[in-house]
Design an enzyme around this catalytic site. Structure first.
Site, PDB file in Angstrom:
ATOM      1  N   THR B 166      45.291  34.160  23.515  1.00  0.00           N
ATOM      2  CA  THR B 166      46.519  33.367  23.478  1.00  0.00           C
ATOM      3  C   THR B 166      47.412  33.814  24.638  1.00  0.00           C
ATOM      4  O   THR B 166      47.404  34.985  24.985  1.00  0.00           O
ATOM      5  CB  THR B 166      47.241  33.666  22.144  1.00  0.00           C
ATOM      6  OG1 THR B 166      46.433  33.182  21.081  1.00  0.00           O
ATOM      7  CG2 THR B 166      48.622  33.050  22.078  1.00  0.00           C
ATOM      8  N   ARG B 194      42.619  23.607  11.882  1.00  0.00           N
ATOM      9  CA  ARG B 194      43.283  24.886  11.599  1.00  0.00           C
ATOM     10  C   ARG B 194      44.449  25.073  12.559  1.00  0.00           C
ATOM     11  O   ARG B 194      44.298  24.970  13.772  1.00  0.00           O
ATOM     12  CB  ARG B 194      42.304  26.051  11.749  1.00  0.00           C
ATOM     13  CG  ARG B 194      42.942  27.444  11.544  1.00  0.00           C
ATOM     14  CD  ARG B 194      43.350  28.076  12.869  1.00  0.00           C
ATOM     15  NE  ARG B 194      43.757  29.489  12.729  1.00  0.00           N
ATOM     16  CZ  ARG B 194      44.213  30.233  13.730  1.00  0.00           C
ATOM     17  NH1 ARG B 194      44.316  29.711  14.942  1.00  0.00           N
ATOM     18  NH2 ARG B 194      44.567  31.465  13.531  1.00  0.00           N
ATOM     19  N   GLY B 196      47.364  27.847  13.658  1.00  0.00           N
ATOM     20  CA  GLY B 196      47.671  29.266  13.517  1.00  0.00           C
ATOM     21  C   GLY B 196      49.144  29.543  13.711  1.00  0.00           C
ATOM     22  O   GLY B 196      49.986  28.655  13.563  1.00  0.00           O
ATOM     23  N   ASP B 197      49.429  30.781  14.049  1.00  0.00           N
ATOM     24  CA  ASP B 197      50.818  31.221  14.171  1.00  0.00           C
ATOM     25  C   ASP B 197      51.556  30.543  15.320  1.00  0.00           C
ATOM     26  O   ASP B 197      52.766  30.355  15.260  1.00  0.00           O
ATOM     27  CB  ASP B 197      50.859  32.734  14.382  1.00  0.00           C
ATOM     28  CG  ASP B 197      50.089  33.162  15.620  1.00  0.00           C
ATOM     29  OD1 ASP B 197      48.892  32.806  15.732  1.00  0.00           O
ATOM     30  OD2 ASP B 197      50.665  33.823  16.493  1.00  0.00           O
ATOM     31  N   THR B 217      50.788  37.466  19.848  1.00  0.00           N
ATOM     32  CA  THR B 217      49.363  37.176  20.002  1.00  0.00           C
ATOM     33  C   THR B 217      48.594  38.120  19.081  1.00  0.00           C
ATOM     34  O   THR B 217      49.107  39.168  18.697  1.00  0.00           O
ATOM     35  CB  THR B 217      48.920  37.364  21.476  1.00  0.00           C
ATOM     36  OG1 THR B 217      47.490  37.388  21.536  1.00  0.00           O
ATOM     37  CG2 THR B 217      49.436  38.667  22.051  1.00  0.00           C
ATOM     38  N   GLY B 218      47.388  37.722  18.718  1.00  0.00           N
ATOM     39  CA  GLY B 218      46.587  38.565  17.829  1.00  0.00           C
ATOM     40  C   GLY B 218      46.021  37.736  16.700  1.00  0.00           C
ATOM     41  O   GLY B 218      45.787  36.533  16.860  1.00  0.00           O
ATOM     42  N   HIS B 219      45.803  38.357  15.550  1.00  0.00           N
ATOM     43  CA  HIS B 219      45.222  37.634  14.424  1.00  0.00           C
ATOM     44  C   HIS B 219      46.276  36.713  13.807  1.00  0.00           C
ATOM     45  O   HIS B 219      47.192  37.159  13.112  1.00  0.00           O
ATOM     46  CB  HIS B 219      44.676  38.612  13.379  1.00  0.00           C
ATOM     47  CG  HIS B 219      44.011  37.906  12.238  1.00  0.00           C
ATOM     48  ND1 HIS B 219      44.478  37.968  10.951  1.00  0.00           N
ATOM     49  CD2 HIS B 219      42.945  37.070  12.218  1.00  0.00           C
ATOM     50  CE1 HIS B 219      43.711  37.211  10.175  1.00  0.00           C
ATOM     51  NE2 HIS B 219      42.765  36.675  10.913  1.00  0.00           N
ATOM     52  N   GLY B 220      46.130  35.425  14.063  1.00  0.00           N
ATOM     53  CA  GLY B 220      47.149  34.439  13.709  1.00  0.00           C
ATOM     54  C   GLY B 220      47.578  34.462  12.261  1.00  0.00           C
ATOM     55  O   GLY B 220      48.773  34.398  11.951  1.00  0.00           O
TER      56      GLY B 220
END
Lengths: 316, 316
Positions: B166, B194, B196-197, B217-220
């Site tokens: 991201t 899907r 995400g964040d 950024t990272g695991h949404g």
């Protein structure tokens, strides 16, 4: 922990002829959710049941009775959240589904994701075996009339936006778990694909066993700007009561971005609040087997649950 | 106020052969955004330009180079936010568009809404005259290889998810206005639809002149559970520095929901931070005509902007 449920049927303007239907609808939803809690059911099951009851009730802007987008279609958003582990499921811009809150819960429980939108949400609903409801069945005569009126050259869309009607519920169960659920048809005559606060975690709702749970309603874009649900829980983390947290956050939203709305809140001690900066918000709560409900600021009726169940004409 | 820009090219694992491309890409984006700020441009223009530069760069998981969903398609999310008035625009699950961040900005400026999704976002893009980019043009050979590998019976999808990418930017301009922008192709092999964040205000980004701006950024799904961007600004409102606010929020996300990620932050005094709990995050910043950049924890290279511009092979 004594269980508590609070529900709302939307903040905004509630037209006179719809007041009784709104009151009955939130009372019915609160009693249904409380019934689950009293039998030892989870906060998650209670808020889903309460919201589903209002989605099925054409008096509210969610499920059947949703307002229509600019093309005359129903497009709905919903979210559910579990305060135990911060898990959440949501759907945005879904059509042809009777109960978006049910689909949101399936997103939470059956996928690794938290939000599915539009076409993908439709594919997921099919995969889960959720029957398709013809769009027409979700549209009431009133929704269609409002939509047509808004298309007229001399319409005042701002006026119509005040008649909102998003629905929501928060609860704490006997094990001390909190949950929230919110569902909406959004804004009347919105652009196709407009997603509001409801589907956005932290805006349309938030639940955390460490503090409490909240569900919001009102002008969606303003709620998003201040991430209203999360803001209320921050205030509670700082030691505020649900009522003070709700009022502080609603005042901030009005002062900072000029937006009006309403919220229901329960904290992890079972204290609750139903507060709004709009003219009205239909709400109901049950705690200690006592039902409280109202629509106008300062209005608060109280009945025992037994009395309410006995007098309930709607099959409470 | 001296202008500052910070950009990231995603937290997660950056494969060895992509390190140089990632470094070059974030440096180029930071220099482009800074160029706008130095000419007196707005934070909003700077973050849009920086993100657009990374969307066009196939090294990143945004725009061209986005990972593919389970059906092998590119579906992208993006958000932009103006800290002056908390206005924001976002799009979710959009296809066939080269620069989702541009579309997000148009949602903010040309509609009364804040988030348009999927089909509705596509209609809006057409109405705005944004040319359709064939989906194939956004897909790199590498994205397709990863997608195929994930479909294999012995694949380890968890492993692949770690290679995120991201992109995002935050800035403060000479007038003291802050802004953020984030853009992503999401998770590899995600379900269709899907979101995400990134598209969720308060999760993928937040900007408020009263405190500062951040892009995540990272695991949404973990970022959404803790509404990470808003959390960081709350910490700053309580008096924490950008670095301490970032670390506190990332530690909380790891402890509470087991999620890893990275963030860039600037506060309204121009202090900045680029922090991550993942193994790597490509980042770059320019302040006082000095460029700083890195990928690994503790890595920080410094050059003057003039030197960077002179040595830049990518047409900085």
């Amino acid at each position: 922990m004594k269980p508590v449920i609070v529900v709302h049927g939307g903040a905004g303007r509630i037209f006179k002829e719809r007041e009784q239907g709104s009151r009955d609808g939130v009372v019915r939803a609160a009693l249904r959710g409380y019934g689950i809690l009293k039998q030892g059911g989870s906060a998650l099951d209670a808020v889903e049941e309460a919201v589903r009851s209002m989605e099925d009730d054409p008096h509210f802007n969610a499920g059947c009775g949703s307002v229509l987008n600019e093309k005359g279609e129903v497009e709905m958003d919903a979210i559910i959240m579990d305060g135990k582990n911060l898990d959440s499921g949501a759907v945005s811009a879904v059509k042809c589904i009777a109960n978006p809150i049910k689909l949101a819960r399936l997103v939470m429980e059956k996928t690794k994701h938290m939000l599915l939108t539009d076409h993908g949400a439709h594919l997921f609903a099919q995969a889960m075996g959720i029957p398709e409801t013809p769009g027409e069945k979700l549209i009431t005569e009133r929704s269609r009339e409002r939509w047509k009126k808004n298309l007229e050259a001399d319409s005042n869309p701002e006026e119509f936006q005040k008649d909102l009607g998003t629905v929501g519920a928060v609860a704490i169960d006997s094990e001390g778990n909190v949950a929230c659920a919110t569902s909406t048809g959004g804004l009347s005559n919105k652009l196709v694909g407009r997603v509001g606060d409801t589907a956005c975690i932290g805006s349309g709702g938030y639940a955390d066993n460490h503090s409490g749970a909240t569900s919001t309603t009102g002008h969606g874009e303003s709620i998003m700007k201040v991430v209203l649900a999360r803001l209320i829980l921050y205030h509670m983390e700082q030691g505020m009561s649900p009522e003070m947290a709700a009022d502080t956050a609603l005042d901030y939203m009005k002062a900072r971005v000029g937006g009006l709305g309403g919220v229901i809140v329960v904290n992890n001690s079972g204290e609750w609040a139903a507060r709004f900066s709009t003219k009205q918000m239909s709400w109901a709560t049950v705690k200690d087997d006592q039902l409280h409900y109202g629509i106008y600021a300062g209005e608060r009726h109280t009945k025992s649950v037994d009395e309410a169940l006995a007098s309930g004409s709607g099959g409470f």
